[in-house]
Each structure stands twice: as structure tokens, then as C-alpha cells.
Design an enzyme around this catalytic site. Sequence first.
Site, PDB file in Angstrom:
ATOM      1  N   SER A 248       0.827  -1.204   0.000  1.00 39.48           N
ATOM      2  CA  SER A 248       0.000   0.000   0.000  1.00 39.48           C
ATOM      3  C   SER A 248       0.864   1.259   0.000  1.00 39.48           C
ATOM      4  O   SER A 248       1.950   1.282   0.591  1.00 39.48           O
ATOM      5  CB  SER A 248      -0.847  -0.033   1.274  1.00 39.48           C
ATOM      6  OG  SER A 248      -1.355   1.239   1.574  1.00 39.48           O
TER       7      SER A 248
ATOM      8  N   TYR B 185      -1.807  -0.707  10.527  1.00 37.36           N
ATOM      9  CA  TYR B 185      -2.111  -1.314   9.220  1.00 37.36           C
ATOM     10  C   TYR B 185      -0.908  -1.177   8.282  1.00 37.36           C
ATOM     11  O   TYR B 185      -0.443  -2.149   7.689  1.00 37.36           O
ATOM     12  CB  TYR B 185      -3.347  -0.643   8.607  1.00 37.36           C
ATOM     13  CG  TYR B 185      -3.489  -0.900   7.123  1.00 37.36           C
ATOM     14  CD1 TYR B 185      -3.857  -2.160   6.654  1.00 37.36           C
ATOM     15  CD2 TYR B 185      -3.214   0.103   6.182  1.00 37.36           C
ATOM     16  CE1 TYR B 185      -3.956  -2.412   5.292  1.00 37.36           C
ATOM     17  CE2 TYR B 185      -3.319  -0.138   4.825  1.00 37.36           C
ATOM     18  CZ  TYR B 185      -3.689  -1.388   4.389  1.00 37.36           C
ATOM     19  OH  TYR B 185      -3.786  -1.648   3.040  1.00 37.36           O
TER      20      TYR B 185
ATOM     21  N   LYS C   3       1.978  -3.928   6.468  1.00 37.96           N
ATOM     22  CA  LYS C   3       2.355  -4.013   5.044  1.00 37.96           C
ATOM     23  C   LYS C   3       3.874  -4.011   4.899  1.00 37.96           C
ATOM     24  O   LYS C   3       4.444  -4.793   4.144  1.00 37.96           O
ATOM     25  CB  LYS C   3       1.742  -2.838   4.262  1.00 37.96           C
ATOM     26  CG  LYS C   3       0.235  -2.902   4.148  1.00 37.96           C
ATOM     27  CD  LYS C   3      -0.178  -4.063   3.278  1.00 37.96           C
ATOM     28  CE  LYS C   3      -1.653  -4.340   3.307  1.00 37.96           C
ATOM     29  NZ  LYS C   3      -2.040  -5.612   2.712  1.00 37.96           N
TER      30      LYS C   3
HETATM   31  P1  NAD Z   1     -11.219  -6.494   1.161  1.00 34.80           P
HETATM   32  O1  NAD Z   1     -11.431  -6.443   2.629  1.00 34.80           O
HETATM   33  O2  NAD Z   1     -12.381  -6.245   0.276  1.00 34.80           O
HETATM   34  O3  NAD Z   1     -10.586  -7.910   0.774  1.00 34.80           O
HETATM   35  C1  NAD Z   1      -9.730  -8.624   1.643  1.00 34.80           C
HETATM   36  C2  NAD Z   1     -10.277 -10.047   1.740  1.00 34.80           C
HETATM   37  O4  NAD Z   1      -9.433 -10.800   2.625  1.00 34.80           O
HETATM   38  C3  NAD Z   1     -11.694 -10.119   2.317  1.00 34.80           C
HETATM   39  O5  NAD Z   1     -12.510 -10.830   1.411  1.00 34.80           O
HETATM   40  C4  NAD Z   1     -11.539 -10.863   3.639  1.00 34.80           C
HETATM   41  O6  NAD Z   1     -12.651 -11.690   3.907  1.00 34.80           O
HETATM   42  C5  NAD Z   1     -10.262 -11.659   3.399  1.00 34.80           C
HETATM   43  N1  NAD Z   1      -9.498 -12.029   4.599  1.00 34.80           N
HETATM   44  C6  NAD Z   1      -9.056 -11.206   5.589  1.00 34.80           C
HETATM   45  N2  NAD Z   1      -8.353 -11.922   6.495  1.00 34.80           N
HETATM   46  C7  NAD Z   1      -8.336 -13.212   6.059  1.00 34.80           C
HETATM   47  C8  NAD Z   1      -7.780 -14.423   6.556  1.00 34.80           C
HETATM   48  N3  NAD Z   1      -7.084 -14.462   7.699  1.00 34.80           N
HETATM   49  N4  NAD Z   1      -7.972 -15.565   5.858  1.00 34.80           N
HETATM   50  C9  NAD Z   1      -8.682 -15.558   4.700  1.00 34.80           C
HETATM   51  N5  NAD Z   1      -9.234 -14.455   4.181  1.00 34.80           N
HETATM   52  C10 NAD Z   1      -9.062 -13.289   4.863  1.00 34.80           C
HETATM   53  O7  NAD Z   1     -10.016  -5.490   0.816  1.00 34.80           O
HETATM   54  P2  NAD Z   1      -9.508  -4.964  -0.601  1.00 34.80           P
HETATM   55  O8  NAD Z   1      -9.836  -3.523  -0.688  1.00 34.80           O
HETATM   56  O9  NAD Z   1      -9.929  -5.886  -1.675  1.00 34.80           O
HETATM   57  O10 NAD Z   1      -7.939  -5.061  -0.364  1.00 34.80           O
HETATM   58  C11 NAD Z   1      -7.194  -6.195  -0.755  1.00 34.80           C
HETATM   59  C12 NAD Z   1      -5.753  -6.028  -0.308  1.00 34.80           C
HETATM   60  O11 NAD Z   1      -5.216  -4.830  -0.858  1.00 34.80           O
HETATM   61  C13 NAD Z   1      -5.598  -5.899   1.212  1.00 34.80           C
HETATM   62  O12 NAD Z   1      -4.436  -6.590   1.602  1.00 34.80           O
HETATM   63  C14 NAD Z   1      -5.425  -4.411   1.421  1.00 34.80           C
HETATM   64  O13 NAD Z   1      -4.679  -4.128   2.576  1.00 34.80           O
HETATM   65  C15 NAD Z   1      -4.677  -4.008   0.171  1.00 34.80           C
HETATM   66  N6  NAD Z   1      -4.865  -2.597  -0.183  1.00 34.80           N
HETATM   67  C16 NAD Z   1      -6.122  -2.100  -0.307  1.00 34.80           C
HETATM   68  C17 NAD Z   1      -6.316  -0.747  -0.580  1.00 34.80           C
HETATM   69  C18 NAD Z   1      -7.705  -0.153  -0.694  1.00 34.80           C
HETATM   70  O14 NAD Z   1      -7.832   1.070  -0.580  1.00 34.80           O
HETATM   71  N7  NAD Z   1      -8.736  -0.950  -0.912  1.00 34.80           N
HETATM   72  C19 NAD Z   1      -5.200   0.098  -0.778  1.00 34.80           C
HETATM   73  C20 NAD Z   1      -3.926  -0.457  -0.658  1.00 34.80           C
HETATM   74  C21 NAD Z   1      -3.761  -1.805  -0.358  1.00 34.80           C
HETATM   75  N1  UFG Z   2     -12.123  11.883   2.871  1.00 39.30           N
HETATM   76  C1  UFG Z   2     -13.114  12.781   3.183  1.00 39.30           C
HETATM   77  N2  UFG Z   2     -14.293  12.281   3.645  1.00 39.30           N
HETATM   78  C2  UFG Z   2     -14.524  10.944   3.814  1.00 39.30           C
HETATM   79  C3  UFG Z   2     -13.489  10.049   3.504  1.00 39.30           C
HETATM   80  C4  UFG Z   2     -12.283  10.545   3.047  1.00 39.30           C
HETATM   81  O1  UFG Z   2     -12.956  13.984   3.038  1.00 39.30           O
HETATM   82  O2  UFG Z   2     -15.622  10.552   4.260  1.00 39.30           O
HETATM   83  C5  UFG Z   2     -10.856  12.398   2.300  1.00 39.30           C
HETATM   84  C6  UFG Z   2      -9.620  12.085   3.128  1.00 39.30           C
HETATM   85  O3  UFG Z   2      -9.399  13.072   4.084  1.00 39.30           O
HETATM   86  C7  UFG Z   2      -8.551  12.023   2.031  1.00 39.30           C
HETATM   87  C8  UFG Z   2      -9.299  11.492   0.814  1.00 39.30           C
HETATM   88  O4  UFG Z   2     -10.668  11.752   1.056  1.00 39.30           O
HETATM   89  O5  UFG Z   2      -8.087  13.308   1.732  1.00 39.30           O
HETATM   90  C9  UFG Z   2      -9.118   9.998   0.589  1.00 39.30           C
HETATM   91  O6  UFG Z   2      -9.435   9.296   1.787  1.00 39.30           O
HETATM   92  P1  UFG Z   2      -9.678   7.715   1.780  1.00 39.30           P
HETATM   93  O7  UFG Z   2     -10.071   7.334   3.173  1.00 39.30           O
HETATM   94  O8  UFG Z   2     -10.595   7.332   0.683  1.00 39.30           O
HETATM   95  O9  UFG Z   2      -8.239   7.119   1.398  1.00 39.30           O
HETATM   96  P2  UFG Z   2      -6.824   7.278   2.108  1.00 39.30           P
HETATM   97  O10 UFG Z   2      -5.916   7.944   1.096  1.00 39.30           O
HETATM   98  O11 UFG Z   2      -6.924   7.908   3.427  1.00 39.30           O
HETATM   99  O12 UFG Z   2      -6.380   5.757   2.326  1.00 39.30           O
HETATM  100  C10 UFG Z   2      -6.612   4.731   1.349  1.00 39.30           C
HETATM  101  C11 UFG Z   2      -6.852   3.411   2.044  1.00 39.30           C
HETATM  102  C12 UFG Z   2      -5.605   2.937   2.719  1.00 39.30           C
HETATM  103  C13 UFG Z   2      -4.480   2.905   1.728  1.00 39.30           C
HETATM  104  C14 UFG Z   2      -4.292   4.267   1.101  1.00 39.30           C
HETATM  105  C15 UFG Z   2      -3.209   4.272   0.071  1.00 39.30           C
HETATM  106  O13 UFG Z   2      -7.884   3.537   3.008  1.00 39.30           O
HETATM  107  O14 UFG Z   2      -5.805   1.626   3.206  1.00 39.30           O
HETATM  108  O15 UFG Z   2      -5.518   4.666   0.489  1.00 39.30           O
HETATM  109  O16 UFG Z   2      -3.356   3.224  -0.785  1.00 39.30           O
HETATM  110  F1  UFG Z   2      -3.344   2.524   2.347  1.00 39.30           F
END
Ligand code: NAD
Ligand code: UFG
Length: 349
Positions: A136, A160, A164
Site C-alpha cells: 500500500s 495497518y 504491510k
Molecule cells: P477487502 O477487505 O475487500 O478484501 C480482503 C479479503 O481478505 C476479504 O474478502 C476478507 O474476507 C479476506 N481475509 C481477511 N483476512 C483473512 C484471513 N485471515 N484468511 C482468509 N481471508 C481473509 O479489501 P480490498 O480492498 O480488496 O484489499 C485487498 C488487499 O489490498 C488488502 O491486503 C489491502 O490491505 C490491500 N490494499 C487495499 C487498498 C484499498 O484502498 N482498498 C489500498 C492499498 C492496499
Molecule cells: N475523505 C473525506 N471524507 C470521507 C473520507 C475521506 O474527506 O468521508 C478524504 C480524506 O481526508 C482524504 C481522501 O478523502 O483526503 C481519501 O481518503 P480515503 O479514506 O478514501 O483514502 P486514504 O488515502 O486515506 O487511504 C486509502 C486506504 C488505505 C491505503 C491508502 C493508500 O484507506 O488503506 O488509500 O493506498 F493505504
Amino acid sequence: MNLERRTKKSSKRSVLVTGGTGYIGSHTVVALIAAGYNPIIADNLSNSKASVLKRIEKITGKLPLFYKIDLRNTTALNKIFQKNSITSVIHFAGFKAVGESVAEPLKYYENNIQSAISLCKVMDRHKVKKIIFSSSASVYGEASANPIKESSATATTNPYAHTKLIIEEILKSVYVADPEWRIALLRYFNPVGAHESGLMGEDPQGIPNNLMPYISQVAVGRHKKVNIFGNDYPTVDGTGVRDYIHVMDLAEGHVAALKKIDTTIFSVPRVINLGTGKGRSVMEILRAFEKASGKVISYRITKRRPGDIAVCYADTKLAKKILGWKTKRNLADMCNDAWRWQSQNPKGY
Ligand code: NAD
Ligand code: UFG
């Protein structure tokens, strides 16, 4: 394993997709099938629903093999590797809510790190040594300069993001001990949007933490107003700037990484940013979503969210160079697809 689904034995390359019923995982499964792979999903459904499998089938014509297991259960994971000839793994499974990780750090360290260790142990036992890991942009923290290069210093600010970085380090150590491993550490920026069919999208449980799902739930009438967390940042309009990337572009980035993982390019673990390279403010996202949905999105400015940074967007040169991949979809596509999904599925799956 009561939710195990069987399909015909396939001669295609089988990829284990952990967390494959989740948001990014499910979209990646669709992209993998389109590219001729045979994805096999392992997920404990702690943050996703099994009903996504039918949607994947509707889109691709293929119901992926699914195992409901917790990755920390090494015995159950071992059985999946015994039953299937898996050649590589994409590891999405884990908890991802930044705020929750601050409130419940042990839950995050336990789930994310133990899952990764259990997975590596079982992969090693079965001599499966190719892995793509979901890292991330949060590992950079408040970067000193944007766009953020992979060589930028890491500065994690919450449990979190620590998990990572720790998993990245675990995988690098695994490589040092056994250089046959091929490892891609993909650092995602802000994944948004949905599959263009409107059949799959983001379905957060409870009140969304992230901006785009919150805006789309306001547009569909589930909440009254978007809270904009601060308008006094040093940005174009004072609101926070992020690099929003369409989830299908991100999914295709994984397919590109999988194709490359056999080559010498991955002879050492590679950290690669997946983003668009463009920063967008909260207000820009809100206005683009209004255009896509034809709705007026009410909002109010509130105080800054603790831990937020002003600006974060990716340097994307390395992804282009190493993976031969870049994003194809623009902000209008992200909003149109998110709105199609949300309006057709107002309560999610
Ligand atoms: P998500 O929660 O939709 O998907 C994660 C999945 O992992 C879920 O389906 C959950 O049930 C499963 N899971 C969690 N713990 C588990 C375990 N112990 N065993 C088996 N399954 C398990 O999240 P996502 O948005 O699809 O994110 C996927 C990956 O990408 C995550 O590792 C997250 O940290 C990373 N990531 C997400 C974002 C974002 O903004 N969505 C940004 C950067 C990185
Ligand atoms: N924001 C608002 N209102 C909301 C939610 C968010 O104003 O209700 C703003 C935040 O302050 C930020 C922007 O929208 O400026 C984006 O916020 P998000 O919560 O959508 O995303 P972040 O950049 O904070 O974090 C996300 C994921 C993290 C990941 C990161 C980088 O939540 O897990 O992107 O990949 F690590």
C-alpha cells in the site's frame, strides 16, 4: 469447506488468489480469467460475501473454485495446495481499515502477519515460489515529494501500514534465504470504481471509511452528506489530494505482474507503485461523481481526519518499465462505473 465449489479440472495455469472474494481480489479474478488463468480463491469471508462468486460467473462464464478458509489455518491451506497444481499466488487477504488498526492493533498484526507467514510456509512446502503481494502507498506516510517514487523513504504511521511493511520485509527475507523465489510487492494508491457491467463493486460493511464509497452511498440516499475532512491543506482547493486508480486497471496490473514474474526481472523482490500518476482533490472527486450520477451531492466541511496527509500520488515510471503496464481508465470511468454498481445494487451484494 462447505462452500467449496468445483469446476472441471483445468489445464490452465492455476493461481491461488487469497482474499479473492474481496473488493480488489474479485475484480482481479475476473481479469485473470479474461487473460486465460485459472484462479482459485481462498477467503474466510470476514469482509466479503460468497455471493460475489455468482457475479464472477455471470461476467466470465466461469465459477471459480472457492475455499472458505482462514489463511492462518496452515492445515486447511496445505490441503488446497495438495488438491490443486498451483503455480503462483496473489496475496490480497488481510484487514485494511487504518482507523480500526489504531484502535485494535493486535487484531491487525495477528491477522495480517500470521496469514502471510502461514501462506509462505505452505508455499515453500509445495515448492510454489511465485507471489504477488498487496502492499500500500500508506507505507510512504507523508512523503517529502510527489510524485512518490518506489525509492522514497518509508514512514508508516499506523499499525495497518506497519503490517504491510513488515510483510514486505518478511518476503525479502524469504528471498534472501532462497533466491528461487519470485516476488512482486505492489504498492497500491487509492483503488476506486467497479466492473463496467455494474455486477461487481465495492461493498464496505458498515459506514464506509473511504471517500468514493461514501460519496456513492450519499448519491443513492444511504447517507445525507459527505463529510469533507478539512479544506485548509496546501492543495489546489484546500482538500486532500490522492491518486485514484480504477479497480479494473489495478486488476490488470496484477495480470501484467503475473506475466512478468517468470522472467529474470523478478530475480530480486521488486517494489512497484500501481497508480495513475495524477492527484485529485476531494472536491474534484465529488464534482466528477455528481456529473456521473446526475445527482447533487450534499457535503459539509469538517475538521481534518487525524493521521491524514495533504497529498499523495504515484510516480508510475517503474510500473511502465517493468510491467509494460499503465492505466487506461480515467476519472469519469471510475465515477460512471462506481455509480452503475451502486445504483444497481444500492445495498451491495
Ligand atoms: P477487502 O477487505 O475487500 O478484501 C480482503 C479479503 O481478505 C476479504 O474478502 C476478507 O474476507 C479476506 N481475509 C481477511 N483476512 C483473512 C484471513 N485471515 N484468511 C482468509 N481471508 C481473509 O479489501 P480490498 O480492498 O480488496 O484489499 C485487498 C488487499 O489490498 C488488502 O491486503 C489491502 O490491505 C490491500 N490494499 C487495499 C487498498 C484499498 O484502498 N482498498 C489500498 C492499498 C492496499
Ligand atoms: N475523505 C473525506 N471524507 C470521507 C473520507 C475521506 O474527506 O468521508 C478524504 C480524506 O481526508 C482524504 C481522501 O478523502 O483526503 C481519501 O481518503 P480515503 O479514506 O478514501 O483514502 P486514504 O488515502 O486515506 O487511504 C486509502 C486506504 C488505505 C491505503 C491508502 C493508500 O484507506 O488503506 O488509500 O493506498 F493505504
